[in-house]
Design an enzyme around this catalytic site. Sequence first.
Site, mmCIF file in Angstrom:
data_model
loop_
_atom_site.group_PDB
_atom_site.id
_atom_site.type_symbol
_atom_site.label_atom_id
_atom_site.label_comp_id
_atom_site.label_asym_id
_atom_site.label_seq_id
_atom_site.Cartn_x
_atom_site.Cartn_y
_atom_site.Cartn_z
ATOM 1 N N HIS A 355 0.802 -1.234 0.000
ATOM 2 C CA HIS A 355 0.000 0.000 0.000
ATOM 3 C C HIS A 355 0.825 1.269 0.000
ATOM 4 C CE1 HIS A 355 -3.925 -1.940 0.900
ATOM 5 N NE2 HIS A 355 -3.125 -2.855 1.431
ATOM 6 N N LYS A 542 -9.094 13.460 4.939
ATOM 7 C CA LYS A 542 -8.156 12.330 4.861
ATOM 8 C C LYS A 542 -7.162 12.509 5.995
ATOM 9 C CE LYS A 542 -7.142 13.742 0.616
ATOM 10 N NZ LYS A 542 -7.195 12.536 -0.211
ATOM 11 N N ARG A 543 -6.302 11.523 6.224
ATOM 12 C CA ARG A 543 -5.296 11.714 7.255
ATOM 13 C C ARG A 543 -4.441 12.936 6.935
ATOM 14 N NH1 ARG A 543 -4.665 7.687 11.369
ATOM 15 N NH2 ARG A 543 -2.825 8.875 11.984
ATOM 16 N N LYS A 548 0.140 14.628 1.509
ATOM 17 C CA LYS A 548 -1.233 14.878 1.062
ATOM 18 C C LYS A 548 -1.488 16.379 0.855
ATOM 19 C CE LYS A 548 -2.979 10.721 3.431
ATOM 20 N NZ LYS A 548 -3.573 9.843 2.409
ATOM 21 N N THR A 650 -8.824 6.309 -1.837
ATOM 22 C CA THR A 650 -10.149 5.701 -2.022
ATOM 23 C C THR A 650 -11.231 6.751 -1.766
ATOM 24 O OG1 THR A 650 -9.855 4.844 0.225
ATOM 25 C CG2 THR A 650 -9.631 3.267 -1.572
ATOM 26 N N LYS A 654 -15.030 7.878 -3.615
ATOM 27 C CA LYS A 654 -16.307 8.115 -2.915
ATOM 28 C C LYS A 654 -16.906 9.450 -3.349
ATOM 29 C CE LYS A 654 -14.348 5.497 0.862
ATOM 30 N NZ LYS A 654 -13.556 5.552 2.101
HETATM 31 C C1 26Q Z 1 3.012 0.295 10.591
HETATM 32 C C2 26Q Z 1 3.904 -0.005 11.621
HETATM 33 C C3 26Q Z 1 3.792 0.606 12.866
HETATM 34 C C4 26Q Z 1 2.755 1.484 13.089
HETATM 35 C C5 26Q Z 1 1.863 1.775 12.070
HETATM 36 C C6 26Q Z 1 2.007 1.197 10.817
HETATM 37 C C7 26Q Z 1 1.059 1.514 9.735
HETATM 38 C C8 26Q Z 1 -0.306 1.532 9.974
HETATM 39 C C9 26Q Z 1 -1.182 1.868 8.967
HETATM 40 C C10 26Q Z 1 1.518 1.810 8.473
HETATM 41 C C11 26Q Z 1 0.617 2.133 7.459
HETATM 42 C C12 26Q Z 1 -0.742 2.165 7.704
HETATM 43 C C13 26Q Z 1 -1.732 2.529 6.694
HETATM 44 C C14 26Q Z 1 -1.464 2.831 5.448
HETATM 45 C C15 26Q Z 1 -2.519 3.240 4.521
HETATM 46 O O1 26Q Z 1 -3.652 3.466 4.908
HETATM 47 N N1 26Q Z 1 -2.193 3.364 3.235
HETATM 48 C C16 26Q Z 1 -3.187 3.764 2.258
HETATM 49 O O2 26Q Z 1 -3.804 2.600 1.756
HETATM 50 C C17 26Q Z 1 -4.901 2.915 0.929
HETATM 51 C C18 26Q Z 1 -5.572 1.632 0.538
HETATM 52 O O3 26Q Z 1 -4.780 0.932 -0.363
HETATM 53 C C19 26Q Z 1 -4.458 3.725 -0.274
HETATM 54 O O4 26Q Z 1 -5.599 4.114 -0.985
HETATM 55 C C20 26Q Z 1 -3.681 4.964 0.167
HETATM 56 O O5 26Q Z 1 -3.162 5.631 -0.951
HETATM 57 C C21 26Q Z 1 -2.557 4.551 1.112
HETATM 58 O O6 26Q Z 1 -1.904 5.701 1.620
#
Ligand code: 26Q
Length: 809
Positions: A355, A542-543, A548, A650, A654
């Site tokens: 991702h 979004k976050r 971003k 995503t 929407k």
């Molecule tokens: C990893 C290790 C330690 C702590 C946190 C994490 C962690 C947690 C969540 C790393 C990444 C995430 C989330 C990533 C994420 O949401 N990525 C998004 O995924 C979407 C679905 O594929 C994409 O549409 C977005 O572009 C992408 O940023």
Amino acid sequence: MNLTKERLKSDFKKKLMNLYAESIPDSSKLHQYLALGALVKEYASEKWMDTNIQYNKRHVKQVYYFSMEFLIGRLLGSNLLNLGITSLCKDALKDLGIDLHEIEEVENDAGLGNGGLGRLAACFLDSMASIGIPGHGCGIRYDYGLFEQRIVDGYQVEIPDNWLKNGNVWEVKKEDKAIVVKFGGKVIPTFENNRLSFNYQDYEAVLAIPYDTPIIGYKNNTVNTLRLWSAETIDKDFDLESFSRGDYTKAVEHKYSVQSISQVLYPDDTRVDGKILRLKQQYFFVSAGIQSIIRRYKKGNLPMSRFDEFIAIHINDTHPSIAVAELMRLLLDEEGMSWDEAWKITTNTIAYTNHTIMNEALEKWPIEMFKKLLPRTFMIIEEIDKRFCNEVNEKYNDLQKVHDMAIISNGNIKMAYLAIVGSHSVNGVARLHTEILKNRELSNFYDFYPDKFNNKTNGITHRRWLIKSNPKLSNLITETIGNDWIHNPNKLIDILPYSKNPVFQKKIYDIKQNNKMDFAKHVKDHYGIVIDPNSIFDVQVKRLHAYKRQVLNIFGILDLYYRLKDNPNLEITPRTYFFGAKAAPGYYLAKQTIKLINTVAAKINNDSSINNKIKILFLENYSVSLAEKIIPCADVSEQISTTTKEASGTGNMKFMMNGAITIATLDGANVEMKDAVGNDNIVIFGMEKDEVMSLEKNKTYHSSDYYNSDSRLKRIIDNLVNGSLNVPPSEFADIHKYLIANNDEYFVLKDFDSYVQAQNRIDKLYKDRATWMQMSISNIAHSGIFSSDNTIEQYSKDIWKTKKVDINI
Ligand code: 26Q
């Protein structure tokens, strides 16, 4: 089940009485919600049971989607929808003097995810059940989801999200299906019965308790399962030795240390921090999940040698990538398989989705930490690495290459590499993202395993994001083209011939206005702020992250504001800018950006000299349920990441599905949205991928050049730190430093001019209502391909090889 309104009314009253001994007039909305939820779960339970029975009896291949996050939000509304009883229920409750909408608002969001990745998992579950694919979720039942955000004096303040405080009507605790997960200790290799076996000593055993939630398919009989694991101590709540010594702190320490495993979701969505608790969480749910899959599989009396014919395990990013080693461990140590057979089954079973290409998000674990917590798993990863490095060496005879591709190197275990080596499929989440993975980030691996790589562009469930969240639009579509689109969202294209029809345009316009008025009322009731539904609703939710570029949006607004100050007669359609974003608690710059948005909002909102032409609203605590409210009333969707950085997005889909016009860079899935809707129906700006990559590679970007040569930028940036925003000059000194002294990593200044021009195009387009509505309708019409039903069809066909199953009742 033939549910009638009268039956529902009587069931509901009975439920309220059985649970709380209350009649409707004496009951609170909370109790009414809990009673209704319990009832809805009951209505689904027969289908749930039958689905499981038939999956088992018919030996169908099942998919398990392993994810650290499932951002499912509220379930009452979507469960009613999928059971096909929304209006029945609404009418029944109305007869009883209850407003269904008010009851839905009582439910706490299940916020068990950070953002895109977690929400994607939730959309996928809905799609798998709705198109009849035997697919389940496996994750962690966090006691606390993503923190609740409050804004105090413009700053983000985090509050624990105690989402379970009123109980959870949807889940079923299955204590009889608990699994033991072991941590730490020593591995003692012993030679028994002619083979090596591995015994553990001095380990810590933790009990994993599953909680199952039904995932109800849309008007079919399929009910799949989301299984979330909670950590408990095995038998002793107290350490008895300490207890008898009177050392009560010590006596309960163990209990808290075990429970902490499933206590809280890590609120970080990019920078990985390598904390041991996170690794514990990962192994905890992966081990419990795979053990429970094997246990069920064995009940079907099929040989373990055929496991991969009946089971697919999908790992959502690298967070569950330890599954590769854990499945190997169970096949080797518990099932007594040879390495080669276990490896074949493991790689055939597991598939991996990437991702992100952001470096700081790539997971790696220090060897020492890993080895201490998971000694046997580590041995297996070492062996996988050794064999893999040999293969690489054989193919290239190049030690540098071996070093670059090794799973274990420089004291770390690289989880993405483990995931690639240990699976049969590696996919990115949008066309552009997959190309970048193949040609840049993972090019070594693509060269070595060209057949593993594939693209699966993300999708969203049109049931939650159109039918449920925008019922007026959804009804108009059905009135116009019939209801085929509900089962086949690609059919949304059938509204395209109406895009220039003034009567249809007017109806679409009225619906948007209606949604905007509803939201304006919500804002007035909850925040006491008045917003104008006749203004353009421009939304970025979004976050919060530098890539971003919420800062670019704010700079665009400041530029417009200064233009209005210079020329009060500037003719623009009034705009309301909405921001919604949580910042990771440790991400300082993101938090400063929130303060900046709120500071600019205070300044502009209170400046009467611009005649209310700009309003800015920071929406506190952005969440799934808030997204469902704001997206249907957006006119403009902001998708303005630095090209190459947003893997897919995503939210962009929407908004498109709800008729917003997208202002976007050609990043992530925006590219495919543009291809679908056509250049004239989306507003593209900014650098394209080659330009970004070349600036990055050649280090030829100097943000100060733009600051010095563009008087608009100079004014905006100077005003950050000269007190003119009514905060001390030091407040935004770090944002200033980031943009100028540290050279603006994400090219905000470089794309600024192009962004401003794009916003001017938006203003001009909005003035021409017929054109705007034609664009809006074209977007809705072309959005069907982004239904996650399509995405899941492709995962199923290309990766999982699962067949749809009709459940007979
Ligand atoms: C990893 C290790 C330690 C702590 C946190 C994490 C962690 C947690 C969540 C790393 C990444 C995430 C989330 C990533 C994420 O949401 N990525 C998004 O995924 C979407 C679905 O594929 C994409 O549409 C977005 O572009 C992408 O940023």
